[in-house]
Design a protein around this motif. Structure first.
Motif, PDB file in Angstrom:
ATOM      1  N   GLN A  47       0.441  -1.644   0.147  1.00 25.05           N
ATOM      2  CA  GLN A  47      -0.339   0.362  -0.437  1.00 25.05           C
ATOM      3  C   GLN A  47       1.080   1.086  -0.020  1.00 25.05           C
ATOM      4  O   GLN A  47       0.143   2.287  -0.476  1.00 25.05           O
ATOM      5  CB  GLN A  47      -0.950   0.311   1.104  1.00 25.05           C
ATOM      6  CG  GLN A  47      -2.136  -1.380   1.036  1.00 25.05           C
ATOM      7  CD  GLN A  47      -2.858  -1.016   2.254  1.00 25.05           C
ATOM      8  OE1 GLN A  47      -2.543  -0.055   3.183  1.00 25.05           O
ATOM      9  NE2 GLN A  47      -3.876  -1.776   2.075  1.00 25.05           N
ATOM     10  N   GLY A  48       2.005   0.929   0.920  1.00 24.15           N
ATOM     11  CA  GLY A  48       2.897   1.940   0.296  1.00 24.15           C
ATOM     12  C   GLY A  48       3.293   2.479  -0.397  1.00 24.15           C
ATOM     13  O   GLY A  48       3.719   3.718  -1.402  1.00 24.15           O
ATOM     14  N   TYR A  49       4.110   1.663  -1.583  1.00 25.16           N
ATOM     15  CA  TYR A  49       4.282   1.804  -2.447  1.00 25.16           C
ATOM     16  C   TYR A  49       3.822   2.355  -3.444  1.00 25.16           C
ATOM     17  O   TYR A  49       4.136   3.071  -4.616  1.00 25.16           O
ATOM     18  CB  TYR A  49       4.865   0.516  -3.033  1.00 25.16           C
ATOM     19  CG  TYR A  49       6.266  -0.231  -2.304  1.00 25.16           C
ATOM     20  CD1 TYR A  49       8.090   0.760  -1.702  1.00 25.16           C
ATOM     21  CD2 TYR A  49       6.571  -1.178  -2.031  1.00 25.16           C
ATOM     22  CE1 TYR A  49       8.586   0.378  -1.799  1.00 25.16           C
ATOM     23  CE2 TYR A  49       7.945  -1.501  -1.113  1.00 25.16           C
ATOM     24  CZ  TYR A  49       9.061  -0.664  -1.444  1.00 25.16           C
ATOM     25  OH  TYR A  49      10.387  -1.480  -0.193  1.00 25.16           O
ATOM     26  N   ASP A  50       2.380   1.662  -3.568  1.00 24.74           N
ATOM     27  CA  ASP A  50       0.675   1.900  -4.700  1.00 24.74           C
ATOM     28  C   ASP A  50       1.024   3.703  -3.524  1.00 24.74           C
ATOM     29  O   ASP A  50       0.609   4.438  -5.138  1.00 24.74           O
ATOM     30  CB  ASP A  50       0.320   1.354  -4.065  1.00 24.74           C
ATOM     31  CG  ASP A  50       0.376  -0.625  -4.748  1.00 24.74           C
ATOM     32  OD1 ASP A  50       0.918  -0.062  -5.147  1.00 24.74           O
ATOM     33  OD2 ASP A  50      -0.715  -0.636  -4.302  1.00 24.74           O
ATOM     34  N   ALA A  51       0.724   4.440  -2.659  1.00 22.05           N
ATOM     35  CA  ALA A  51       0.771   5.777  -2.159  1.00 22.05           C
ATOM     36  C   ALA A  51       2.115   5.801  -3.570  1.00 22.05           C
ATOM     37  O   ALA A  51       1.917   7.766  -3.758  1.00 22.05           O
ATOM     38  CB  ALA A  51       0.625   5.708  -1.237  1.00 22.05           C
ATOM     39  N   MET A  52       3.468   6.214  -2.920  1.00 17.97           N
ATOM     40  CA  MET A  52       4.097   6.497  -3.673  1.00 17.97           C
ATOM     41  C   MET A  52       4.270   6.458  -5.263  1.00 17.97           C
ATOM     42  O   MET A  52       4.385   7.927  -5.661  1.00 17.97           O
ATOM     43  CB  MET A  52       5.915   5.686  -3.216  1.00 17.97           C
ATOM     44  CG  MET A  52       6.141   5.956  -2.156  1.00 17.97           C
ATOM     45  SD  MET A  52       7.467   5.465  -1.573  1.00 17.97           S
ATOM     46  CE  MET A  52       7.564   3.937  -0.754  1.00 17.97           C
ATOM     47  N   GLU A  53       3.610   5.565  -6.192  1.00 20.20           N
ATOM     48  CA  GLU A  53       3.530   5.752  -7.489  1.00 20.20           C
ATOM     49  C   GLU A  53       2.556   6.439  -7.806  1.00 20.20           C
ATOM     50  O   GLU A  53       3.033   7.269  -8.306  1.00 20.20           O
ATOM     51  CB  GLU A  53       2.792   4.237  -7.214  1.00 20.20           C
ATOM     52  CG  GLU A  53       3.531   4.326  -9.033  1.00 20.20           C
ATOM     53  CD  GLU A  53       2.469   2.880  -9.468  1.00 20.20           C
ATOM     54  OE1 GLU A  53       1.708   2.461 -11.112  1.00 20.20           O
ATOM     55  OE2 GLU A  53       2.850   1.600  -8.800  1.00 20.20           O
ATOM     56  N   GLY A  54       1.331   6.793  -6.832  1.00 18.79           N
ATOM     57  CA  GLY A  54      -0.020   7.448  -6.767  1.00 18.79           C
ATOM     58  C   GLY A  54       0.586   8.823  -6.406  1.00 18.79           C
ATOM     59  O   GLY A  54       0.440   9.954  -7.759  1.00 18.79           O
ATOM     60  N   ILE A  55       1.645   9.462  -5.654  1.00 19.94           N
ATOM     61  CA  ILE A  55       2.336  10.274  -5.782  1.00 19.94           C
ATOM     62  C   ILE A  55       3.231  10.971  -6.944  1.00 19.94           C
ATOM     63  O   ILE A  55       2.814  12.149  -7.491  1.00 19.94           O
ATOM     64  CB  ILE A  55       2.771  10.850  -4.249  1.00 19.94           C
ATOM     65  CG1 ILE A  55       2.427  10.491  -3.153  1.00 19.94           C
ATOM     66  CG2 ILE A  55       3.774  12.417  -4.879  1.00 19.94           C
ATOM     67  CD1 ILE A  55       2.602  10.918  -1.454  1.00 19.94           C
ATOM     68  N   ALA A  56       3.921   9.714  -7.240  1.00 19.64           N
ATOM     69  CA  ALA A  56       4.102  10.644  -8.701  1.00 19.64           C
ATOM     70  C   ALA A  56       4.333  10.516  -9.943  1.00 19.64           C
ATOM     71  O   ALA A  56       4.558  11.138 -10.848  1.00 19.64           O
ATOM     72  CB  ALA A  56       6.215   9.062  -8.676  1.00 19.64           C
ATOM     73  N   THR A  57       2.541   9.787 -10.014  1.00 18.27           N
ATOM     74  CA  THR A  57       2.615   9.856 -11.155  1.00 18.27           C
ATOM     75  C   THR A  57       1.321  11.678 -11.329  1.00 18.27           C
ATOM     76  O   THR A  57       0.661  11.347 -12.281  1.00 18.27           O
ATOM     77  CB  THR A  57       1.473   8.430 -11.662  1.00 18.27           C
ATOM     78  OG1 THR A  57       0.700   8.246 -10.978  1.00 18.27           O
ATOM     79  CG2 THR A  57       2.634   7.533 -11.346  1.00 18.27           C
ATOM     80  N   GLY A  58       0.815  11.408  -9.786  1.00 19.61           N
ATOM     81  CA  GLY A  58      -0.276  12.732  -9.947  1.00 19.61           C
ATOM     82  C   GLY A  58      -1.612  12.221 -10.077  1.00 19.61           C
ATOM     83  O   GLY A  58      -2.252  12.543 -10.047  1.00 19.61           O
ATOM     84  N   VAL A  67       0.167   9.885   2.015  1.00 19.41           N
ATOM     85  CA  VAL A  67       1.288  10.472   2.729  1.00 19.41           C
ATOM     86  C   VAL A  67       1.295   9.157   4.628  1.00 19.41           C
ATOM     87  O   VAL A  67       2.088   9.017   4.928  1.00 19.41           O
ATOM     88  CB  VAL A  67       1.657  11.588   3.265  1.00 19.41           C
ATOM     89  CG1 VAL A  67       2.905  11.564   4.660  1.00 19.41           C
ATOM     90  CG2 VAL A  67       2.264  12.365   2.404  1.00 19.41           C
ATOM     91  N   GLN A  68      -0.217   9.224   4.631  1.00 19.20           N
ATOM     92  CA  GLN A  68      -0.442   8.939   6.027  1.00 19.20           C
ATOM     93  C   GLN A  68       0.103   7.008   5.792  1.00 19.20           C
ATOM     94  O   GLN A  68       0.346   6.406   7.128  1.00 19.20           O
ATOM     95  CB  GLN A  68      -1.714   8.441   5.891  1.00 19.20           C
ATOM     96  CG  GLN A  68      -1.997   8.267   7.367  1.00 19.20           C
ATOM     97  CD  GLN A  68      -3.304   7.627   7.885  1.00 19.20           C
ATOM     98  OE1 GLN A  68      -3.954   8.665   7.395  1.00 19.20           O
ATOM     99  NE2 GLN A  68      -4.082   6.951   9.370  1.00 19.20           N
ATOM    100  N   LYS A  69      -0.707   6.507   4.477  1.00 18.37           N
ATOM    101  CA  LYS A  69      -0.104   5.298   3.832  1.00 18.37           C
ATOM    102  C   LYS A  69       1.248   4.850   4.080  1.00 18.37           C
ATOM    103  O   LYS A  69       1.893   3.818   4.355  1.00 18.37           O
ATOM    104  CB  LYS A  69      -0.930   4.816   2.860  1.00 18.37           C
ATOM    105  CG  LYS A  69      -2.147   4.346   3.320  1.00 18.37           C
ATOM    106  CD  LYS A  69      -2.553   3.961   1.498  1.00 18.37           C
ATOM    107  CE  LYS A  69      -4.652   4.166   1.969  1.00 18.37           C
ATOM    108  NZ  LYS A  69      -5.201   3.819   1.048  1.00 18.37           N
ATOM    109  N   ILE A  70       2.116   5.614   3.549  1.00 18.13           N
ATOM    110  CA  ILE A  70       3.598   5.163   3.710  1.00 18.13           C
ATOM    111  C   ILE A  70       4.264   5.099   4.469  1.00 18.13           C
ATOM    112  O   ILE A  70       5.303   4.678   5.080  1.00 18.13           O
ATOM    113  CB  ILE A  70       4.116   6.462   2.160  1.00 18.13           C
ATOM    114  CG1 ILE A  70       3.595   7.225   0.975  1.00 18.13           C
ATOM    115  CG2 ILE A  70       5.754   6.669   2.649  1.00 18.13           C
ATOM    116  CD1 ILE A  70       4.139   7.574   0.741  1.00 18.13           C
TER     117      ILE A  70
END
Length: 99
Positions: A47-58, A67-70
C-alpha cells in the motif's frame, strides 16, 4: 472482614483485551501468527509503494492519506525489524546458556 465469598463469586479478573486476544488467537500456532504478522507488514508495504506511485504520477486525490500510508508502511517495517532483532538476541542468549 472476610472477602473470600466475594472473590470466589467474581472469578479470575481478565481485561477485555485479554479475552479478545484469547478469542482471536484460538488454536493458531506460533508459526501461523508469525506468517500473519509478516503478511500484514507486506500488505502495508504494498500500500505504501502504491501510494508513492500515485504521488509520483499525480493520480492521488488525497495527498494526506497517501503520506499516511507511506508512514504506516515505514513504521510497520521498523517495528518488524526490531521484533526480529530482539528475537534473534533472545535466541543467541538462550543458546549461550549452560544447561
Amino acid at each position: 472482614m472476610d472477602i473470600s465469598s466475594i472473590s470466589s463469586s467474581i472469578g479470575p479478573l481478565q481485561t477485555k483485551q485479554e479475552s479478545n486476544l484469547v478469542k482471536n488467537t484460538g488454536d493458531k500456532s506460533f508459526a501461523d501468527m508469525l506468517k500473519d504478522a509478516v503478511n500484514e507488514v507486506n500488505d502495508s508495504q504494498i500500500q505504501g509503494y502504491d501510494a508513492m506511485e500515485g504521488i509520483a504520477t499525480g493520480k492521488v486525490k488525497n495527498l494526506q492519506e497517501a503520506v499516511q500510508k507511506i508512514e504506516e508502511a515505514d513504521l510497520s517495517l521498523k517495528l518488524a525489524l526490531e521484533v526480529k532483532n530482539k528475537a534473534i538476541a533472545a535466541y543467541k542468549e538462550i543458546n549461550s546458556m549452560q544447561v
